[in-house]
Design a protein around this motif. Sequence first.
Motif, short mmCIF file in Angstrom:
data_model
loop_
_atom_site.label_atom_id
_atom_site.label_comp_id
_atom_site.label_asym_id
_atom_site.label_seq_id
_atom_site.Cartn_x
_atom_site.Cartn_y
_atom_site.Cartn_z
N TYR A 19 1.03 -1.16 0.05
CA TYR A 19 0.08 0.06 0.02
C TYR A 19 0.78 1.19 0.01
CZ TYR A 19 -3.81 -3.10 1.57
OH TYR A 19 -4.68 -4.01 1.81
N GLN A 64 0.68 5.34 1.04
CA GLN A 64 -0.17 6.27 1.83
C GLN A 64 0.42 7.81 1.92
OE1 GLN A 64 -0.22 5.57 6.35
NE2 GLN A 64 -2.56 6.63 6.44
N LYS A 90 -1.73 12.14 5.60
CA LYS A 90 -3.11 12.70 6.10
C LYS A 90 -4.12 11.93 5.20
CE LYS A 90 -1.78 16.70 8.66
NZ LYS A 90 -2.10 18.11 9.14
N GLN A 91 -3.79 10.99 4.44
CA GLN A 91 -4.88 10.26 3.67
C GLN A 91 -4.82 8.75 3.82
OE1 GLN A 91 -4.56 11.06 -0.65
NE2 GLN A 91 -3.80 13.17 -0.34
N SER A 92 -5.69 8.15 3.22
CA SER A 92 -6.02 6.75 3.20
C SER A 92 -4.80 5.71 2.55
CB SER A 92 -7.39 6.30 3.19
OG SER A 92 -7.73 5.20 3.30
N LEU A 93 -5.11 4.40 2.77
CA LEU A 93 -4.09 3.86 2.20
C LEU A 93 -4.60 3.33 0.69
CD1 LEU A 93 -3.78 3.12 5.40
CD2 LEU A 93 -2.63 1.13 4.73
N LEU A 118 -3.99 0.41 -2.22
CA LEU A 118 -3.58 -0.61 -2.63
C LEU A 118 -2.82 -0.61 -4.02
CD1 LEU A 118 -3.12 -3.74 -2.10
CD2 LEU A 118 -5.23 -3.92 -3.41
N PHE A 163 4.51 7.04 2.25
CA PHE A 163 4.76 6.12 3.27
C PHE A 163 4.39 4.92 2.73
CE2 PHE A 163 5.45 4.98 7.54
CZ PHE A 163 4.56 4.39 7.86
N ILE A 170 3.43 0.94 3.05
CA ILE A 170 3.04 -0.06 4.03
C ILE A 170 2.95 -1.45 3.47
CG2 ILE A 170 1.56 -0.70 5.90
CD1 ILE A 170 0.97 2.16 6.22
N PHE A 212 -0.36 -5.93 9.30
CA PHE A 212 0.31 -4.90 8.53
C PHE A 212 1.81 -4.57 9.23
CE2 PHE A 212 -2.56 -2.84 5.68
CZ PHE A 212 -3.73 -3.45 6.02
N PRO A 225 5.02 -1.92 9.86
CA PRO A 225 5.23 -0.75 10.67
C PRO A 225 5.36 0.49 9.39
CG PRO A 225 7.19 -1.89 10.94
CD PRO A 225 6.18 -2.67 10.08
N GLY A 226 5.50 0.13 8.28
CA GLY A 226 5.69 1.08 7.35
C GLY A 226 7.27 1.41 7.10
N ARG A 260 9.09 5.13 5.47
CA ARG A 260 9.15 6.45 4.94
C ARG A 260 10.11 6.46 3.89
NH1 ARG A 260 5.14 9.83 5.12
NH2 ARG A 260 4.73 9.18 7.34
#
Lengths: 110, 116
Positions: B36, B38, B41-44, B46, B91, B93, B107, B109-110, B112
């Motif tokens: 994913y 991201q 301040k937005q959604s994930l 796919l 980001f 994920i 999930f 931790p992502g 950056r």
Amino acid sequence: AQSVTQPDIHITVSEGASLELRCNYSYGATPYLFWYVQSPGQGLQLLLKYFSGDTLVQGIKGFEAEFKRSQSSFNLRKPSVHWSDAAEYFCAVGADKLIFGTGTRLQVFP
Amino acid sequence: GAVVSQHPSWVICKSGTSVKIECRSLDFQATTMFWYRQFPKQSLMLMATSNEGSKATYEQGVEKDKFLINHASLTLSTLTVTSAHPEDSSFYICSARDRGPTDTQYFGPGTRLTVL
């Protein structure tokens, strides 16, 4: 089309108050529904999920959610919010591929 | 619950270079992993589904040659951002599906990524 709507972008509550985060979905089949929480700069943690059976689902950290098929909703609730609950909350639907809502940012005031 | 790790947690690279991000399921085998993206301040969103031993399935609008995915084992998937540009900063994920009794996606931790 499959989609998830979280109508509330930002919610602020006082510590100890009750909480309800809204989630509505559009999905062709019986949905698998999820709530995840994300702290800043972190990945997602699963709070709870609904696959089938009892429509009231209990999760971690005192959260629960109720699946209402007639309303296409899966709202997240907590009776008493703690300051550590401040985070971003995502509702998701899907079996393999997950479709996420846009998220609700929860702010908690002492 | 099951644990998914990502490495690195953050990376800064120069424009034009390639960056590899690893996603590992630590205590379960995952035939399927997901990547994913991201934005702040937005959604994930796919990007692709990674299947062990076969080619990844990319979502519409995601460049296959830009985002190379390899799922060489049941516990490891990698995402390589090739010839990165500043607009690739985001980001990233990953998640891994545990098809055991829980049948749940866990999930990482992502990571950056910042491209200068």
